[in-house]
Design an enzyme around this catalytic site. Structure first.
Site, PDB file in Angstrom:
ATOM      1  N   GLY A  42      23.894  47.593  44.872  1.00  0.00           N
ATOM      2  CA  GLY A  42      22.647  48.558  45.473  1.00  0.00           C
ATOM      3  C   GLY A  42      21.524  48.739  44.199  1.00  0.00           C
ATOM      4  O   GLY A  42      21.851  48.329  43.224  1.00  0.00           O
ATOM      5  N   GLY A  44      20.066  51.590  41.730  1.00  0.00           N
ATOM      6  CA  GLY A  44      20.250  52.943  41.199  1.00  0.00           C
ATOM      7  C   GLY A  44      19.007  53.521  40.747  1.00  0.00           C
ATOM      8  O   GLY A  44      17.833  52.746  40.835  1.00  0.00           O
ATOM      9  N   GLY A  47      17.175  51.051  38.191  1.00  0.00           N
ATOM     10  CA  GLY A  47      17.904  49.782  37.867  1.00  0.00           C
ATOM     11  C   GLY A  47      18.623  49.354  38.980  1.00  0.00           C
ATOM     12  O   GLY A  47      18.696  50.149  40.004  1.00  0.00           O
ATOM     13  N   VAL A  49      22.351  47.721  40.276  1.00  0.00           N
ATOM     14  CA  VAL A  49      23.692  47.806  40.168  1.00  0.00           C
ATOM     15  C   VAL A  49      24.446  46.516  40.708  1.00  0.00           C
ATOM     16  O   VAL A  49      24.092  46.042  41.762  1.00  0.00           O
ATOM     17  CB  VAL A  49      24.162  48.950  40.685  1.00  0.00           C
ATOM     18  CG1 VAL A  49      25.770  49.120  40.104  1.00  0.00           C
ATOM     19  CG2 VAL A  49      23.350  50.432  40.283  1.00  0.00           C
ATOM     20  N   LYS A  68      24.615  48.266  35.740  1.00  0.00           N
ATOM     21  CA  LYS A  68      23.264  48.815  35.993  1.00  0.00           C
ATOM     22  C   LYS A  68      22.153  47.958  35.181  1.00  0.00           C
ATOM     23  O   LYS A  68      22.320  48.293  33.920  1.00  0.00           O
ATOM     24  CB  LYS A  68      22.880  50.172  36.016  1.00  0.00           C
ATOM     25  CG  LYS A  68      21.548  50.511  36.579  1.00  0.00           C
ATOM     26  CD  LYS A  68      21.426  51.981  36.846  1.00  0.00           C
ATOM     27  CE  LYS A  68      21.319  52.778  35.426  1.00  0.00           C
ATOM     28  NZ  LYS A  68      20.714  54.292  35.743  1.00  0.00           N
ATOM     29  N   ASP A 156      20.161  65.807  40.380  1.00  0.00           N
ATOM     30  CA  ASP A 156      20.062  65.037  41.210  1.00  0.00           C
ATOM     31  C   ASP A 156      21.347  64.881  42.070  1.00  0.00           C
ATOM     32  O   ASP A 156      21.867  63.618  42.364  1.00  0.00           O
ATOM     33  CB  ASP A 156      19.530  63.371  40.990  1.00  0.00           C
ATOM     34  CG  ASP A 156      18.713  62.627  42.066  1.00  0.00           C
ATOM     35  OD1 ASP A 156      18.608  63.519  42.978  1.00  0.00           O
ATOM     36  OD2 ASP A 156      18.628  61.707  42.062  1.00  0.00           O
TER      37      ASP A 156
END
Length: 289
Positions: A42, A44, A47, A49, A68, A156
């Site tokens: 996915g 991130g 970056g 991953v 990552k 976050d």
């Protein structure tokens, strides 16, 4: 904290590597990884991953890790990760340099991200049992308490930054925006709007209590398997309903009163009226199942 470094040449990569080594960061040799078998996991922060196979020479074993890949590294993220060791925070191993990229190597979570899991449950119409809801909320609260006890704020917290590991435990990840708090608040706007506290939206003021707000929204996600403010099409609409109309996600019928009150207190408009993380943990333990 060191400023952001953009390693676009061999010289800059070497400079970054030298700085990280001086800070005590573990530098892992690129030859210890099977690059041909890498698998996309996915996107991130800053970056992409991948799942990677790591042949750990020092340990004599082979494990799966998440890496990552980025060409934009803020050494703050690595410095923060180096400080963290907790059962509910994703583990950090080290850094790999493979020009022109840098890879941050972390614990692999085979069951993926919480947001994907909850979306699948929502599509199937299956709510989580309350004991599972409370277990995962407690996992995250313990992770946040660990950070706050170190005067660190995540900035976050959201479902996509929570990972489900092999043992079913929930772990907090992605510390790109995490910062040490020298004072009560900072003045940078960070985070993602549906989870962002009103004072961050309107005044760019962030504190431990802003983490609490975001955490309460994630609690609601775990309970409902829904995305907050999914009916709002733009960020402006979310900000208007949160800051101007003081709207919050709707708590479903059947939610225990103690848990409903905990979420409502966690996302109060005034940050000073929100409970701290120790109070949240105490109240979670008293919710009847």
């Amino acid at each position: 904290m060191a400023s952001q470094i953009l390693p676009s040449s061999h010289g800059e990569l070497w400079s970054l590597k030298t700085k990280l080594e001086a800070s005590g960061a573990m530098i892992i040799e690129a030859g210890e990884f099977n690059w041909d078998s890498s698998r996309y996991l996915g996107q991130g922060t800053n970056g992409t991953v991948y799942c990677m196979t790591w042949n750990r020479k020092d340990h004599g074993d082979v494990i799966q890790v998440a890496a990552k890949k980025t060409t934009k590294v803020d050494s703050n993220e690595i410095e923060v990760l180096m400080k963290l060791k907790h059962p509910n925070i994703i583990g950090y191993y080290g850094v790999v340099f493979k020009e022109p990229s840098v890879f941050i190597v972390m614990e692999y979570a085979p069951h993926g991200s919480l947001d994907t899991f909850l979306d699948d449950r929502h599509q199937a119409g299956n709510m989580l049992p309350l004991n599972q809801v409370l277990q995962w909320c407690t996992n995250l609260a313990l992770a946040v308490k660990y950070l706050h006890d170190k005067d660190l704020v995540h900035r976050d917290i959201k479902a996509s930054n929570c990972l489900i590991c092999q043992d079913g435990e929930l772990k907090l990840c992605d510390f790109n925006d995490a910062r040490q708090l020298a004072t009560t608040v900072s003045t940078e706007q960070r985070g993602s709007l549906p989870w962002m506290a009103p004072e961050v939206m309107s005044e760019k003021k962030f504190s431990k209590k802003s983490d609490i707000y975001s955490l309460a929204v994630v609690f609601w996600q775990i309970l409902t398997c829904q995305v907050p403010y999914a009916d709002r099409q733009t960020g402006v609409q979310i900000m208007w309903c949160v800051c101007t109309k003081n709207e919050r996600p709707s708590i479903p019928q059947g939610c225990p009163d103690e848990f409903a009150a905990l979420m409502s207190d966690g996302w109060k408009e005034k940050w000073s009226e929100r409970p701290d993380i120790s109070q949240i943990l105490k109240r979670l333990s008293s919710v009847p199942t």
